[in-house]
Design a protein around this motif. Structure first.
Motif, PDB file in Angstrom:
ATOM      1  N   LYS A   1     -13.434  -9.468   6.913  1.00 47.88           N
ATOM      2  CA  LYS A   1     -12.835  -8.182   7.310  1.00 47.88           C
ATOM      3  C   LYS A   1     -11.464  -7.968   6.684  1.00 47.88           C
ATOM      4  O   LYS A   1     -11.103  -6.847   6.324  1.00 47.88           O
ATOM      5  CB  LYS A   1     -12.747  -8.095   8.828  1.00 47.88           C
ATOM      6  N   SER A   2     -10.680  -9.056   6.545  1.00 47.52           N
ATOM      7  CA  SER A   2      -9.335  -8.911   5.970  1.00 47.52           C
ATOM      8  C   SER A   2      -9.416  -8.463   4.516  1.00 47.52           C
ATOM      9  O   SER A   2      -8.725  -7.531   4.097  1.00 47.52           O
ATOM     10  CB  SER A   2      -8.580 -10.240   6.067  1.00 47.52           C
TER      11      SER A   2
ATOM     12  N   GLU B   1     -11.957  -7.005   3.052  1.00 47.41           N
ATOM     13  CA  GLU B   1     -12.538  -5.661   3.018  1.00 47.41           C
ATOM     14  C   GLU B   1     -11.465  -4.602   3.251  1.00 47.41           C
ATOM     15  O   GLU B   1     -11.469  -3.548   2.607  1.00 47.41           O
ATOM     16  CB  GLU B   1     -13.631  -5.538   4.079  1.00 47.41           C
ATOM     17  N   GLN B   2     -10.514  -4.896   4.133  1.00 48.85           N
ATOM     18  CA  GLN B   2      -9.447  -3.942   4.417  1.00 48.85           C
ATOM     19  C   GLN B   2      -8.557  -3.737   3.188  1.00 48.85           C
ATOM     20  O   GLN B   2      -8.155  -2.614   2.884  1.00 48.85           O
ATOM     21  CB  GLN B   2      -8.606  -4.427   5.600  1.00 48.85           C
TER      22      GLN B   2
ATOM     23  N   ALA C   1      -8.518  -0.257   1.066  1.00 46.84           N
ATOM     24  CA  ALA C   1      -7.214   0.407   0.969  1.00 46.84           C
ATOM     25  C   ALA C   1      -6.912   0.781  -0.476  1.00 46.84           C
ATOM     26  O   ALA C   1      -6.378   1.868  -0.750  1.00 46.84           O
ATOM     27  CB  ALA C   1      -6.122  -0.503   1.527  1.00 46.84           C
TER      28      ALA C   1
ATOM     29  N   LYS D   1       0.833  -1.208   0.000  1.00 50.44           N
ATOM     30  CA  LYS D   1       0.000   0.000   0.000  1.00 50.44           C
ATOM     31  C   LYS D   1       0.870   1.261   0.000  1.00 50.44           C
ATOM     32  O   LYS D   1       0.568   2.238  -0.685  1.00 50.44           O
ATOM     33  CB  LYS D   1      -0.924  -0.004   1.218  1.00 50.44           C
TER      34      LYS D   1
END
Length: 235
Positions: free
Chosen positions: A43-44, A46-47, A51, A17
């Motif tokens: 959730k992982s 989605e992050q 990002a 990132k």
């Protein structure tokens, strides 16, 4: 170990990132195990998705498998994420379509060829009696796991994993004309779609070769996706 971003290796994405933020490439192409989508109730993933969006990218993703998208008899479901700065380019991009699986294990593995003795199990191995009892037919792929010896059959090889290099018994096994043996690194490379003339550089020992193969990607799938990325970029 399913620790996601709590694992030091999981932190690598944030370095990716950082590079994306600094360099703003036209396209970002990422690959991971398919379970990324479901990990930690989504959730992982989605992050990761958010990002990329925060950096201004339109994001596409799909799961693909060598046995369904590369005509290679290996079960290896992976998620491929492609993100574009240009929305029109993103809309033009298409993931490769499925292709029939016509390649057989026996097209890749020659059970009539004798290999170096280091690949063959002997009666001194603690699991040899169980192997001899369970592995009856030549050319059937089997795997040793914490639960014993599992049969996968003639058609599909289970996922080649990086721990093949750490734990020698994690390399898939089969019976040929000369005994019960592990798949060779060359056979594993073929099951990842590498060309016949591919060789490791000098100095790469067998455990390292197995580990690198297990950490690799299915080459034909990457090639197809990369080609479609170039088409979407109009290059």
């Amino acid at each position: 170990k399913q620790r996601g971003f709590c694992d030091d290796r999981g932190q690598l994405f944030f370095e990716i990132k950082r590079i994306i933020h600094d360099k703003q490439p036209k396209v970002v192409f990422l690959e991971n195990v398919a379970n990324l989508i479901e990990h930690d109730n989504g959730k992982s993933f989605e992050q990761v998705y958010l990002a990329l969006m925060e950096e201004g990218y339109a994001v596409r993703y799909a799961t693909q498998n060598p046995k369904t998208h590369a005509n290679i008899p290996q079960q290896r479901n992976r998620v491929f994420i492609v993100a574009f700065l240009d929305v029109d380019q993103c809309n033009r991009f298409q993931y490769p379509e499925e292709v029939p699986l016509s390649t057989k294990i026996t097209d890749i593995i020659d059970i009539h060829k004798k290999h170096t003795n280091c690949y063959y199990y002997t009666s001194k191995h603690p699991l040899y009696s169980e192997m001899a009892n369970k592995i009856k037919h030549k050319g059937e792929i089997h795997r040793i796991s914490d639960y014993g010896i599992s049969k996968y059959g003639y058609n599909i090889c289970p996922t080649l994993t990086a721990n093949m290099g750490t734990y020698p018994d994690r390399v898939c096994i089969l019976k040929d004309d000369f005994g019960i043996r592990k798949l060779t690194p060359h056979e594993c490379l073929s099951l990842q779609g590498y060309p016949e003339d591919f060789v490791f550089p000098k100095g790469i020992i067998i455990p390292q070769a197995y580990k690198q193969i297990g950490n690799s990607v299915c080459v034909p799938i990457i090639f197809k996706i990369a080609k479609n990325i170039l088409n979407a970029l109009n290059l």
